[in-house]
Design a protein around this motif. Structure first.
Motif, mmCIF file in Angstrom:
data_model
loop_
_atom_site.group_PDB
_atom_site.id
_atom_site.type_symbol
_atom_site.label_atom_id
_atom_site.label_comp_id
_atom_site.label_asym_id
_atom_site.label_seq_id
_atom_site.Cartn_x
_atom_site.Cartn_y
_atom_site.Cartn_z
ATOM 1 N N SER A 1 -26.653 25.059 -18.469
ATOM 2 C CA SER A 1 -28.099 25.257 -18.348
ATOM 3 C C SER A 1 -28.786 24.934 -19.676
ATOM 4 N N SER A 2 -30.087 24.701 -19.603
ATOM 5 C CA SER A 2 -30.862 24.449 -20.827
ATOM 6 C C SER A 2 -30.714 25.593 -21.803
ATOM 7 N N GLU A 3 -30.704 26.817 -21.278
ATOM 8 C CA GLU A 3 -30.620 27.984 -22.167
ATOM 9 C C GLU A 3 -29.272 28.024 -22.881
ATOM 10 N N THR A 4 -28.212 27.699 -22.167
ATOM 11 C CA THR A 4 -26.876 27.661 -22.795
ATOM 12 C C THR A 4 -26.836 26.614 -23.892
ATOM 13 N N ILE A 5 -27.423 25.459 -23.618
ATOM 14 C CA ILE A 5 -27.402 24.371 -24.603
ATOM 15 C C ILE A 5 -28.255 24.748 -25.808
ATOM 16 N N LEU A 6 -29.432 25.296 -25.532
ATOM 17 C CA LEU A 6 -30.321 25.685 -26.636
ATOM 18 C C LEU A 6 -29.710 26.784 -27.494
ATOM 19 N N ASP A 7 -29.074 27.747 -26.850
ATOM 20 C CA ASP A 7 -28.418 28.835 -27.604
ATOM 21 C C ASP A 7 -27.458 28.251 -28.629
ATOM 22 N N ARG A 8 -26.717 27.275 -28.189
ATOM 23 C CA ARG A 8 -25.704 26.673 -29.068
ATOM 24 C C ARG A 8 -26.381 25.845 -30.160
ATOM 25 N N LEU A 9 -27.367 25.051 -29.776
ATOM 26 C CA LEU A 9 -28.036 24.196 -30.761
ATOM 27 C C LEU A 9 -28.807 25.008 -31.804
ATOM 28 N N GLU A 10 -29.268 26.180 -31.398
ATOM 29 C CA GLU A 10 -30.108 26.978 -32.300
ATOM 30 C C GLU A 10 -29.321 27.920 -33.193
ATOM 31 N N CYS A 11 -28.042 28.009 -32.985
ATOM 32 C CA CYS A 11 -27.264 29.069 -33.641
ATOM 33 C C CYS A 11 -27.343 29.013 -35.164
ATOM 34 N N PHE A 12 -27.285 27.828 -35.754
ATOM 35 C CA PHE A 12 -27.219 27.731 -37.223
ATOM 36 C C PHE A 12 -28.452 27.077 -37.853
ATOM 37 N N GLY A 13 -29.347 26.557 -37.035
ATOM 38 C CA GLY A 13 -30.593 26.005 -37.571
ATOM 39 C C GLY A 13 -30.555 24.526 -37.908
ATOM 40 N N GLY A 14 -29.388 23.886 -37.799
ATOM 41 C CA GLY A 14 -29.279 22.476 -38.197
ATOM 42 C C GLY A 14 -29.990 21.510 -37.259
ATOM 43 N N PHE A 15 -30.254 21.958 -36.046
ATOM 44 C CA PHE A 15 -30.887 21.073 -35.062
ATOM 45 C C PHE A 15 -32.299 21.550 -34.749
ATOM 46 N N GLN A 16 -32.923 22.182 -35.709
ATOM 47 C CA GLN A 16 -34.179 22.876 -35.431
ATOM 48 C C GLN A 16 -35.287 21.949 -34.932
ATOM 49 N N ASP A 17 -35.400 20.755 -35.522
ATOM 50 C CA ASP A 17 -36.475 19.853 -35.092
ATOM 51 C C ASP A 17 -36.355 19.561 -33.602
#
Ligand code: SF4
Ligand code: SF4
Ligand code: SF4
Length: 264
Positions: A237-253
């Motif tokens: 799901s989008s939420e699962t993907i976002l959770d992972r992408l947001e975890c450390f801040g490197g993909f913030q943009d």
């Protein structure tokens, strides 16, 4: 630089270095003290003048400052500026320092007052949004990872001390993962950010059957849109993907713009 000595005939002075921590778990500094097999040789590369986890006392006469952690309190901004003013070279140590790290997860809450109340109860601490070092000062070098990888840091610091150019891998974690002949975790039904995350950790997580969480930030030319689509086709799901992408801040943009879009 202090003592004169040589390495393979090349002058190799021992720079005076200091380690500092802002808001962090201090796990990156602890990594430097792990790996006893090489610890003494590693420490002989420089003269440590301040390292709270490894020594008592210290001075503020240093040339290289390693700063771990992100800025989450107003007083840390002032402290960081003082460190920057004293250091010839300032190194951001770990994901918190490079991207905000796990600390920046609190930025996802709209109501910071609620966060403070929930975390600190009746003993409030003045905090601000978690930010990486380079939002406030010039950073000369970044060492990625949560935590940093000791073996990689030894290479980087050796290069720094002998004056070699430091080159981070531009390719993604998948390259190291496949070189290590792992089965791809997507074939086992698990998500992984290896295709878009900067290598250098030797595929630490997939090597141990955990999907990559992107702690080292994006690899060069990372096609995040495409990985997002691929993860969706694998049923995440989008939420699962976002959770992972947001975890450390490197993909913030990327995640900031995705959160503003309606669910695809
Ligand atoms: S990057 Fe990770 S290990 Fe290092 S200080 Fe931050 S939370 Fe701890
Ligand atoms: S497990 Fe992850 S890092 Fe390894 S090949 Fe698959 S996507 Fe890439
Ligand atoms: S595999 Fe990914 S999450 Fe794990 S250490 Fe490497 S970059 Fe970080």
């Amino acid at each position: 630089m202090t003592e004169e000595r040589t390495y393979l005939g090349v002058p190799a002075p021992r720079p005076r270095v200091a380690f500092f921590e802002l808001s962090s778990c201090e796990g990156c500094q602890l990594q430097l003290l792990n790996n006893e097999a090489t610890l003494l040789e590693f420490l002989s590369l420089f003269e440590i003048v301040r390292f709270r986890e490894g020594m008592t006392g210290g001075t503020d006469d240093y040339e290289i400052a390693f700063v771990e952690g992100s800025v989450t309190r107003p007083d840390e901004i002032e402290r960081l500026q003082i460190i920057r003013d004293k250091a010839a070279i300032l190194v951001a140590l770990g994901s918190c320092a490079c991207f905000g790290g796990v600390n920046q997860l609190k930025n996802r809450f709209n109501d910071l007052d609620w966060v403070k109340k929930t975390v600190y109860g009746d003993h409030p601490v003045e905090t601000v949004e978690a930010r990486p070092l380079e939002d406030f000062i010039t950073v000369d070098l970044k060492i990625y990872g949560c935590p940093i990888k000791k073996e990689e840091v030894e290479h980087i610091i050796t290069d720094l001390v002998v004056g070699k150019t430091i080159v981070h891998p531009k390719y993604p974690v998948c390259m190291e993962c496949k070189a290590n002949e792992n089965i791809c975790l997507y074939d086992l039904g698990e998500p992984c950010l290896g295709p878009i995350t900067r290598a250098g950790c030797d595929a630490w997580c997939p090597e141990n059957r955990f999907g990559c969480w992107g702690c080292r930030g994006p690899s060069e030319g990372a096609n995040i849109d495409q990985l997002y689509e691929i993860m969706k086709t694998h049923g995440f799901s989008s939420e699962t993907i976002l959770d992972r992408l947001e975890c450390f801040g490197g993909f913030q943009d990327f995640t900031d713009s995705l959160r503003k879009q309606p669910e695809k």
